[in-house]
Each structure stands twice: as C-alpha cells, then as structure tokens.
Write an enzyme that holds these catalytic residues in place. Structure first.
Site, PDB file in Angstrom:
ATOM      1  N   TYR A 110     -50.332 -43.800  13.758  1.00 26.64           N
ATOM      2  CA  TYR A 110     -51.357 -42.772  13.973  1.00 26.64           C
ATOM      3  C   TYR A 110     -51.448 -41.896  12.724  1.00 26.64           C
ATOM      4  CZ  TYR A 110     -54.818 -40.364  16.597  1.00 26.64           C
ATOM      5  OH  TYR A 110     -56.028 -39.859  16.982  1.00 26.64           O
ATOM      6  N   ARG A 163     -66.552 -37.841  13.568  1.00 26.72           N
ATOM      7  CA  ARG A 163     -65.612 -36.855  13.004  1.00 26.72           C
ATOM      8  C   ARG A 163     -64.212 -37.438  13.135  1.00 26.72           C
ATOM      9  NH1 ARG A 163     -61.387 -35.173  13.991  1.00 26.72           N
ATOM     10  NH2 ARG A 163     -61.564 -33.742  15.702  1.00 26.72           N
ATOM     11  N   LYS A 181     -54.663 -44.016  19.493  1.00 25.80           N
ATOM     12  CA  LYS A 181     -54.433 -43.038  20.571  1.00 25.80           C
ATOM     13  C   LYS A 181     -53.889 -43.736  21.811  1.00 25.80           C
ATOM     14  CE  LYS A 181     -54.538 -38.806  20.030  1.00 25.80           C
ATOM     15  NZ  LYS A 181     -55.459 -37.862  19.613  1.00 25.80           N
ATOM     16  N   GLU A 252     -63.118 -38.926  22.101  1.00 30.67           N
ATOM     17  CA  GLU A 252     -62.224 -38.745  20.950  1.00 30.67           C
ATOM     18  C   GLU A 252     -63.013 -38.697  19.647  1.00 30.67           C
ATOM     19  OE1 GLU A 252     -58.685 -38.797  21.114  1.00 30.67           O
ATOM     20  OE2 GLU A 252     -58.643 -38.457  18.970  1.00 30.67           O
ATOM     21  N   ASP A 253     -62.768 -37.668  18.844  1.00 28.04           N
ATOM     22  CA  ASP A 253     -63.327 -37.569  17.491  1.00 28.04           C
ATOM     23  C   ASP A 253     -64.857 -37.659  17.440  1.00 28.04           C
ATOM     24  OD1 ASP A 253     -60.835 -37.040  16.574  1.00 28.04           O
ATOM     25  OD2 ASP A 253     -60.654 -38.777  15.274  1.00 28.04           O
ATOM     26  N   ASP A 275     -60.216 -34.900  23.999  1.00 31.54           N
ATOM     27  CA  ASP A 275     -58.908 -34.695  23.396  1.00 31.54           C
ATOM     28  C   ASP A 275     -58.933 -33.554  22.382  1.00 31.54           C
ATOM     29  OD1 ASP A 275     -56.357 -35.154  22.576  1.00 31.54           O
ATOM     30  OD2 ASP A 275     -56.845 -36.865  21.315  1.00 31.54           O
ATOM     31  N   ASP A 276     -59.952 -33.548  21.519  1.00 35.03           N
ATOM     32  CA  ASP A 276     -59.970 -32.575  20.424  1.00 35.03           C
ATOM     33  C   ASP A 276     -60.178 -31.158  20.939  1.00 35.03           C
ATOM     34  OD1 ASP A 276     -59.967 -34.698  18.338  1.00 35.03           O
ATOM     35  OD2 ASP A 276     -61.808 -35.193  19.408  1.00 35.03           O
ATOM     36  N   ASN A 425     -55.779 -32.636   9.852  1.00 39.90           N
ATOM     37  CA  ASN A 425     -55.281 -33.979   9.545  1.00 39.90           C
ATOM     38  C   ASN A 425     -56.322 -34.725   8.725  1.00 39.90           C
ATOM     39  OD1 ASN A 425     -52.888 -33.791  11.080  1.00 39.90           O
ATOM     40  ND2 ASN A 425     -54.031 -34.179  12.959  1.00 39.90           N
TER      41      ASN A 425
HETATM   42  P1  NAD Z   1     -65.117 -29.763  13.310  1.00 43.23           P
HETATM   43  O1  NAD Z   1     -65.905 -30.396  12.232  1.00 43.23           O
HETATM   44  O2  NAD Z   1     -65.676 -29.729  14.683  1.00 43.23           O
HETATM   45  O3  NAD Z   1     -64.781 -28.258  12.900  1.00 43.23           O
HETATM   46  C1  NAD Z   1     -64.377 -27.822  11.629  1.00 43.23           C
HETATM   47  C2  NAD Z   1     -64.858 -26.383  11.500  1.00 43.23           C
HETATM   48  O4  NAD Z   1     -64.267 -25.811  10.338  1.00 43.23           O
HETATM   49  C3  NAD Z   1     -66.377 -26.291  11.345  1.00 43.23           C
HETATM   50  O5  NAD Z   1     -66.926 -25.375  12.265  1.00 43.23           O
HETATM   51  C4  NAD Z   1     -66.543 -25.822   9.907  1.00 43.23           C
HETATM   52  O6  NAD Z   1     -67.699 -25.014   9.712  1.00 43.23           O
HETATM   53  C5  NAD Z   1     -65.263 -25.020   9.736  1.00 43.23           C
HETATM   54  N1  NAD Z   1     -64.945 -24.760   8.327  1.00 43.23           N
HETATM   55  C6  NAD Z   1     -65.127 -25.579   7.263  1.00 43.23           C
HETATM   56  N2  NAD Z   1     -64.749 -24.943   6.130  1.00 43.23           N
HETATM   57  C7  NAD Z   1     -64.309 -23.726   6.506  1.00 43.23           C
HETATM   58  C8  NAD Z   1     -63.804 -22.623   5.786  1.00 43.23           C
HETATM   59  N3  NAD Z   1     -63.669 -22.666   4.466  1.00 43.23           N
HETATM   60  N4  NAD Z   1     -63.482 -21.512   6.471  1.00 43.23           N
HETATM   61  C9  NAD Z   1     -63.629 -21.461   7.820  1.00 43.23           C
HETATM   62  N5  NAD Z   1     -64.112 -22.474   8.549  1.00 43.23           N
HETATM   63  C10 NAD Z   1     -64.446 -23.601   7.893  1.00 43.23           C
HETATM   64  O7  NAD Z   1     -63.723 -30.486  13.309  1.00 43.23           O
HETATM   65  P2  NAD Z   1     -62.579 -30.345  14.418  1.00 43.23           P
HETATM   66  O8  NAD Z   1     -62.714 -31.418  15.430  1.00 43.23           O
HETATM   67  O9  NAD Z   1     -62.532 -28.967  14.922  1.00 43.23           O
HETATM   68  O10 NAD Z   1     -61.306 -30.704  13.528  1.00 43.23           O
HETATM   69  C11 NAD Z   1     -60.977 -29.904  12.405  1.00 43.23           C
HETATM   70  C12 NAD Z   1     -59.643 -30.365  11.847  1.00 43.23           C
HETATM   71  O11 NAD Z   1     -58.627 -30.157  12.819  1.00 43.23           O
HETATM   72  C13 NAD Z   1     -59.582 -31.854  11.490  1.00 43.23           C
HETATM   73  O12 NAD Z   1     -58.932 -31.992  10.248  1.00 43.23           O
HETATM   74  C14 NAD Z   1     -58.754 -32.470  12.567  1.00 43.23           C
HETATM   75  O13 NAD Z   1     -57.998 -33.564  12.097  1.00 43.23           O
HETATM   76  C15 NAD Z   1     -57.835 -31.322  12.923  1.00 43.23           C
HETATM   77  N6  NAD Z   1     -57.303 -31.445  14.280  1.00 43.23           N
HETATM   78  C16 NAD Z   1     -55.958 -31.405  14.430  1.00 43.23           C
HETATM   79  C17 NAD Z   1     -55.401 -31.540  15.690  1.00 43.23           C
HETATM   80  C18 NAD Z   1     -53.909 -31.461  15.878  1.00 43.23           C
HETATM   81  O14 NAD Z   1     -53.427 -31.720  16.954  1.00 43.23           O
HETATM   82  N7  NAD Z   1     -53.162 -31.105  14.884  1.00 43.23           N
HETATM   83  C19 NAD Z   1     -56.224 -31.757  16.799  1.00 43.23           C
HETATM   84  C20 NAD Z   1     -57.613 -31.782  16.624  1.00 43.23           C
HETATM   85  C21 NAD Z   1     -58.147 -31.616  15.346  1.00 43.23           C
END
Ligand code: NAD
Length: 570
Positions: A110, A163, A181, A252-253, A275-276, A425
């Site tokens: 993963y 995404r 997953k 997912e994603d 999930d997200d 990630n």
């Molecule tokens: P998303 O695209 O829905 O959201 C990202 C957000 O960040 C957007 O609203 C964007 O405008 C904002 N953003 C971008 N640049 C920014 C900045 N400079 N300042 C403030 N905000 C900014 O994506 P998501 O599904 O929310 O996922 C985001 C990240 O979180 C991904 O890298 C994903 O891998 C990670 N994630 C991690 C976990 C975990 O368990 N660790 C779980 C889910 C998502």
C-alpha cells in the site's frame, strides 16, 4: 460461479464443491496451495506429477517467498511487483507472507509504494484483477458485474481514479488502490479474499500525460462529467444492489466534489461509506484523542487547525466536531476547538469561493471578522496560526513542505507539546519531514505522518513517528458492518471505531509519544473495532439484534487466519 466457503464445527476452513482439477486448480489463486498440496490432495485433484515431490509446510513456503522478495534488493517497487505476482498465483500464501512481515510489507503493498504502481500502471501491466467499468458498458453494468470470479461478493472498494493518494488523476492506474485497500481488509480484519471485489469506474482521465501515452491502457477520453457521470454511477449502484445484495461498498479516492455528493446520495441506498472522508476522520480523531493522553491536554482544551479543506480535511473536521459534541461542547463553542484552512483562507461563511462541502465546517462570519480572519489576512497561514494559536496542526493538502520552519516555530510558541500531523501521501507529498519538526521544536513535538517514517534521534532520545492511517479503522468498520449485516453505515459506527482505536493506543503504552499502536497489532485492534462497530450498528437500529456474546461468536466464525482451506471436490 460461486466459491463455497464453510466452517467445520471445530473451526476448520473448507472450500466445498471444488470443480477444478489439475492445471485449472493450480492457476486459480484462491484454490492453489502450490507445493503445500498434500499427497492425498494431489491424487484427488489430478495434480500428481504436476508439482515437485516435497510437500512444503507453511513456514517453508513463507520463507521461500520471503527469499524471493529479499532478492529484489532495496527497490520497494520491485517488491510490489513480486507481491502482486504472488497474489495472482496463491492468495493464501500472499496473506501468510504479508501477515508475518506486516511492518515491512504494508508500505510495499500500500502507501507509499502503491503510488508508484498507479503512476506506471499502463507500462507495468501484466494481468487484470477486479473489474473496470467504462462508459462503453452503459446499459450492461449488471451483466459486467456477473463476470466476477465469485458471485458471493460482500465487500467492494470502488474508485473513479480522480484523486489517487496525493497524486491526482491517475486514470486506469488508480485500480491499484482498491486492490491494495482490499488486501489490507483481509490482512487486518480477516475478510476472506474470495468475498472481495476491487472496481475501477474508468470514466476517462484529464491527465494529459496519460492521454498522450501510447501505452495507456484505460478509456482514452477526457473524464465524463455532470449528468452522464452521475447516470453511470446510478446504474452502477443499482447493478451492485441487484447483483450483490449483501455487499458493503466503499468509495475510495474520489475527488472531493464527487466524494461528498456520492457519499450523501447513496449512503441510505446501500450500505456504503467513503474511506477518505469517514475512515480518515475516525483515524485522525483517534490519534488526536490519544495525543490528549500523551500531552495531558483535554480534548475540550485543544485548538485544532486543519490545513486542507478537501475530502480528508473536511471529513476529519466533521468527525472532530462530532467527537467534541459527544463530550459536551456546544455548537457555539465548536469553532474555538476546530478551525479549517485552505488556499482561499480560513474557512468561514465570509470566505469567498467556499465550496458546498466546506459549509458544514465553516466558522460563522461574525467570529472570523471578530478575530480578524477574513479576506487577505485569513489567507496568510502564519497570521492564522498567530491568531488561533493551535495546539494541534494537521495537514491534508498533498503539498510537500507546506509546514515550513516558520509555520512550526510559530505554532510551537503557543503549545508546550505541539502535535503535528502531516497526513499527505505518498511520502513525497508529506507536509513536513519529521526530523525537521523535531529539530525546530527541540524535540517537544509529537509527530504523526500519513506514510511511514523511521524514529528520529534527537540528542540521544528516540522520537516515534506514528503512522496515521485509516488502515486502523476501515477493516474493522467493514467487518463490523458485515457481521451485523448493517443496512447503513452510520457516522456513529465510525465514532465507535475511533474510540476503540484510541482506547487501544492509550492502553498499549503510556510512556511514549505514539498516537497509534504498532502495525503488528493490527489484527487485535481490528477485532476490537469490529466488535465495537457491530454493537453500535445494533444500538443504532441499523444492524442485527445480536447480543455482545453473539457478536464475538460471529467474529470468531468470520475471521480468516490465512490457513489453507481443506478442499472438497464436487
Ligand atoms: P483533496 O484534493 O480533496 O483536498 C486537498 C485540499 O488541500 C484541497 O481543498 C486544496 O485546495 C487544499 N490545498 C492545496 N494546497 C493548499 C495549501 N497550500 N494550503 C492549504 N490548503 C491547500 O484531497 P484529499 O482527499 O483531502 O487528500 C489530501 C491528502 O491527504 C492526500 O495527499 C491524501 O493522500 C492524504 N490523505 C491521507 C490519509 C491518511 O490516512 N493519512 C487519508 C486520506 C487522505
């Protein structure tokens, strides 16, 4: 076709009515045992002479597979390919190897390695797994779902690939995410792989590099959007309901706009969750609850700044608000504990360009105005931190290095033990490198990241970097929903999951800074969570009316321990 899985009264796993023989059996990854087929099985299933003589036990088979992996050197992607190939040959052995080397191999099958697999999918493609549904299948999706290897599907993970982790639109390559997953579901919760199905809604891609790539393997069109997209998803959901009436579906994603719309549109149509949004929300809230035990600051005294108001950021913030409400915080007081920030500034009803999914976590305009957090001022992250003085900062932006030295030092001025969660990630997208955060805070910070990092030595003291990952939550939620036959997956089931996870972490060790338990304990944690989720489903009136004892018995019955089943010929 239906794989008939039974349990004997003493708990042995049996695959009944096995209809394959000889080469057909050896090439079926669910039936195949490779050199572990006994001499009797070899006779019974026409395998005599098709395998080397020696019957190999589990220990030897695992160590042979491990040797293959070690021969791949230090390249995680080579190991990923090796594991994927094992999964295609012998699924039981795949899970035996994975479970015996869980800490080394989870990052291989993963995140972060799966990100690389998504990016080079079309070039590295060898054989398909799961189902791809394209707009060409309109009107026929029910039939396409009938092409699966097992009609008895109980758990589906579906993506539309827009995404993928923090890597954006990966088109057809996104399929590796549902596959990975579901492997974690089996690893964590013991859901037998025969019941799982990865699906990609391949509705095209807006990634120009993919569209121009001669070897691109997907539907080579710009993404389907608007009404045609929703009509396709409607048909898909209806087909799933008819074809697999017992299945739980995990979104997912998906990119944020669709992620929220689809979750709300279908959550009471079929048991489904995102999930997200929900899994991440529960996982991060569990880490935050555990951090309160580590820092000695109560949840009701925390100020949490969520940076990134996408699917994950809003999901986390919503879940946090529910957790705070559950401990008695009034609606008016919620903003003093949770603030959300995105590129458009601090999220309030006064923020220009607010997106619909952000409304539920927006501050009231008056509050933002009173704190001077509107317009240009609210866009300056340092100003927001100076004003709000967070005790916890969490990033889900996909922007590497966003938590600069100035960001961390400014935050650390106001918190004795600042909690920094850099969740994006894969590793290349992480908002901060943990060793920097420890250095900038003289080792005072407690750090969690989305992808794994090694512990950091600061002045002779080792600092743990916890991995904040929804792998701790979703397998337990899935298993809990399955054993309770939940007709809906409620937010309260995720709250129960978060509480169970936090309780486990706090109980595990009280003297270090870990916010999550070690991955090697995943099975035990997941079982706890599955029990808590099934009890909550019952209490919320959406699951079977089982006693606590019956829930435990059901879990005993359903959890697979990666042993080869006995094969009974038809
Ligand atoms: P998303 O695209 O829905 O959201 C990202 C957000 O960040 C957007 O609203 C964007 O405008 C904002 N953003 C971008 N640049 C920014 C900045 N400079 N300042 C403030 N905000 C900014 O994506 P998501 O599904 O929310 O996922 C985001 C990240 O979180 C991904 O890298 C994903 O891998 C990670 N994630 C991690 C976990 C975990 O368990 N660790 C779980 C889910 C998502």
């Amino acid at each position: 076709m239906k794989y008939r899985i039974e349990r004997s009264p003493d708990g042995e796993w049996i695959m009944a009515d096995v209809w394959k023989r000889g080469a057909g059996l050896l090439t079926d990854a669910l039936f195949n045992k490779g050199t572990a087929f006994t001499q009797e099985e070899r006779q019974l299933f026409d395998l005599d002479g098709m395998l080397p003589h020696q019957v190999t036990d589990r220990r030897r088979q695992v160590s042979r597979a491990w040797e293959h992996l070690m021969a791949k050197g230090d390249d995680p992607f080579e190991k990923y390919v090796c594991m994927a190939s094992l999964q295609g040959r012998n699924e039981t052995l795949y899970f035996q190897v994975l479970s015996e080397h869980i800490e080394e191999l989870t990052p291989v099958v993963y995140t972060p390695t799966v990100g690389e697999a998504a990016v080079c999918f079309s070039h590295a493609f060898r054989r398909g797994r799961g189902l791809w549904i394209t707009p060409d299948h309109r009107g026929r999706i029910y039939d396409i779902l009938g092409h699966v290897r097992n009609e008895d599907v109980r758990l589906i993970v579906v993506t539309d690939n827009e995404r993928i982790l923090g890597l954006g639109d990966q088109g057809v390559g996104g399929m590796v995410i549902p596959i990975g997953k579901l492997a974690l579901y089996t690893l964590g919760a013991g859901i037998h792989p025969a019941y799982t199905l990865p699906i990609s809604l391949d509705v095209g891609t807006d990634n120009p590099d993919l569209l121009e790539d001669d070897l691109y393997a997907g539907w080579r069109e710009p993404r389907l959007r608007g009404t045609p997209y929703y009509e396709l998803v409607d048909e898909f959901v209806e087909a799933v309901r008819r074809r697999f009436p017992e299945a739980i579906l995990q979104w997912e994603d998906f990119k944020k706009a669709n992620a929220f719309v689809l979750l709300d549109r279908y959550r009471s149509v079929l048991p489904s969750f995102n999930d997200d949004i929900q899994g991440t929300g529960a996982a991060i809230v569990a880490g935050i609850i555990a951090s309160c035990a580590r820092t000695g600051v109560k949840l009701t005294d925390q100020r949490i700044l969520m940076v990134g108001a996408g699917a994950a950021g809003v999901g986390i913030s919503r879940h946090l608000r529910s957790a705070l409400t559950a401990v008695g915080v009034s609606d008016e007081d919620l903003p003093s504990h949770v603030a959300v920030y995105d590129t458009i500034g601090l999220i309030s009803m006064a923020t220009e360009g607010l997106e619909p999914h952000q409304h539920s976590v927006a501050w009231p305009s008056e509050l933002a105005e009173a704190r001077g957090l509107v317009g240009e001022e609210s866009i300056d992250l340092i100003h927001v931190i100076e004003t709000y003085q967070p005790t916890i900062i969490a990033g889900a932006t996909g922007v590497p290095g966003l938590f600069t030295e100035e960001v961390i030092r400014t935050m650390a001025k106001h918190a004795e033990r600042p909690v920094v969660m850099a969740l994006s990630n894969p590793t290349s997208k992480c908002e901060a490198v943990p060793s920097d955060v420890f250095e900038w805070t003289n080792g005072r910070a407690i750090v969690a990241t989305g992808s794994p990092f090694d512990p950091v030595d600061i002045d002779g003291r080792m600092h743990t970097v916890s991995q904040a990952n929804n792998v701790y939550i979703v397998p337990g939620v899935g298993m809990g929903a399955l054993v309770s036959k939940a007709r809906e997956v409620t937010d309260s089931m995720f709250v129960a999951a978060a509480d169970a996870l936090a309780a486990r972490t706090i109980a595990a060790s009280e003297d270090d800074d870990s916010l999550y338990p070690p991955l090697r304990n995943l099975r035990i944690i997941t079982r706890d969570i599955a029990g808590a989720v099934a009890r909550e489903a019952r209490d919320a009136g959406v699951g079977r009316d089982l006693t606590d004892e019956e829930i435990e018995q059901e879990l005993d019955h359903e959890i697979w321990n990666f042993d080869y089943p006995t094969l009974r010929p038809i």
